[in-house]
Every structure is written in structure tokens, then in C-alpha cells.
Design a protein around this motif. Sequence first.
Motif, PDB file in Angstrom:
ATOM      1  N   ARG A   7       0.835  -1.200   0.000  1.00  0.00           N
ATOM      2  CA  ARG A   7       0.000   0.000   0.000  1.00  0.00           C
ATOM      3  C   ARG A   7       0.869   1.250   0.000  1.00  0.00           C
ATOM      4  O   ARG A   7       1.929   1.292   0.604  1.00  0.00           O
ATOM      5  N   THR A   8       0.380   2.270  -0.670  1.00  0.00           N
ATOM      6  CA  THR A   8       1.125   3.522  -0.759  1.00  0.00           C
ATOM      7  C   THR A   8       0.923   4.353   0.508  1.00  0.00           C
ATOM      8  O   THR A   8      -0.062   4.152   1.233  1.00  0.00           O
ATOM      9  N   PRO A   9       1.818   5.279   0.772  1.00  0.00           N
ATOM     10  CA  PRO A   9       1.622   6.167   1.927  1.00  0.00           C
ATOM     11  C   PRO A   9       0.281   6.903   1.877  1.00  0.00           C
ATOM     12  O   PRO A   9      -0.351   7.115   2.899  1.00  0.00           O
ATOM     13  N   ALA A  10      -0.167   7.276   0.683  1.00  0.00           N
ATOM     14  CA  ALA A  10      -1.457   7.972   0.562  1.00  0.00           C
ATOM     15  C   ALA A  10      -2.603   7.077   1.023  1.00  0.00           C
ATOM     16  O   ALA A  10      -3.548   7.545   1.669  1.00  0.00           O
ATOM     17  N   GLU A  11      -2.529   5.794   0.721  1.00  0.00           N
ATOM     18  CA  GLU A  11      -3.567   4.861   1.174  1.00  0.00           C
ATOM     19  C   GLU A  11      -3.571   4.751   2.689  1.00  0.00           C
ATOM     20  O   GLU A  11      -4.637   4.708   3.313  1.00  0.00           O
ATOM     21  N   HIS A  12      -2.389   4.720   3.297  1.00  0.00           N
ATOM     22  CA  HIS A  12      -2.293   4.661   4.755  1.00  0.00           C
ATOM     23  C   HIS A  12      -2.884   5.922   5.378  1.00  0.00           C
ATOM     24  O   HIS A  12      -3.601   5.860   6.379  1.00  0.00           O
ATOM     25  N   GLN A  13      -2.596   7.072   4.783  1.00  0.00           N
ATOM     26  CA  GLN A  13      -3.130   8.336   5.305  1.00  0.00           C
ATOM     27  C   GLN A  13      -4.653   8.374   5.182  1.00  0.00           C
ATOM     28  O   GLN A  13      -5.338   8.818   6.096  1.00  0.00           O
ATOM     29  N   ALA A  14      -5.183   7.920   4.067  1.00  0.00           N
ATOM     30  CA  ALA A  14      -6.633   7.904   3.874  1.00  0.00           C
ATOM     31  C   ALA A  14      -7.304   6.982   4.885  1.00  0.00           C
ATOM     32  O   ALA A  14      -8.363   7.303   5.423  1.00  0.00           O
ATOM     33  N   GLU A  15      -6.673   5.854   5.174  1.00  0.00           N
ATOM     34  CA  GLU A  15      -7.222   4.931   6.172  1.00  0.00           C
ATOM     35  C   GLU A  15      -7.234   5.583   7.553  1.00  0.00           C
ATOM     36  O   GLU A  15      -8.224   5.507   8.276  1.00  0.00           O
TER      37      GLU A  15
END
Length: 109
Positions: free
Chosen positions: A90-98
Amino acid sequence: MPKYYDELDDVIRALADPTRRAVVERLAKSPAVVSELAEPFAMALPSFMQHLRVLEDAGVISSEKHGRVRTVTLRPGALDVLHLWLGQQRTPAEHQAERLGIHLTRKET
């Protein structure tokens, strides 16, 4: 290279076939006997058994024979290695969105 890559490769190879994915989806609901599992597929039983063998060799399913009936079960945690690997991709952006989603859910309660 992490130690679990060999196991990951086996699971991915086993799930690469649509028949085997369908078997896993069915077994996620409950264990089943081989004849019941094979019923929806247009293939000879020996061919279907080869699919089960691939899944069993990969550690995705297990089977037990009682008399003349073989029952197949999805192994608990068998797909964890796949989940672990996908999570690492997973990309950092996906982690932030979660994290944002979790934060917003907490605010609502």
C-alpha cells in the motif's frame, strides 16, 4: 527477501486459477465434501482433484477422509501471508486515507 516469500508464491500460484479461487470462496462459507465442491464445475473428478491437490500443497486447504467421504476445509490463517504482503504494498497515501477514515469515524461517535 523475507522468509515468507516461498509461501506467498505458493499461495499466489494456487489462487491464479479461477476454479481454485471459486473453491476457496465456497470453502470460506463452510467445509464441504469433494463431490459437493466438484458439482458446479464441468470437469472430470480426477481433474478437479488436481485443483484440490494444488490448494492443499500450497497450504490453503486441508482435507480429511472419513470412510469413503473426503471433507475439505479452508485452513484458518492460510491467506494471511497474502494479506500481509498486500498490506506492505500500500502507498503512503492509502495509509493516510485509512487513518483519516478512522479519525472521522471516531469523531462521529
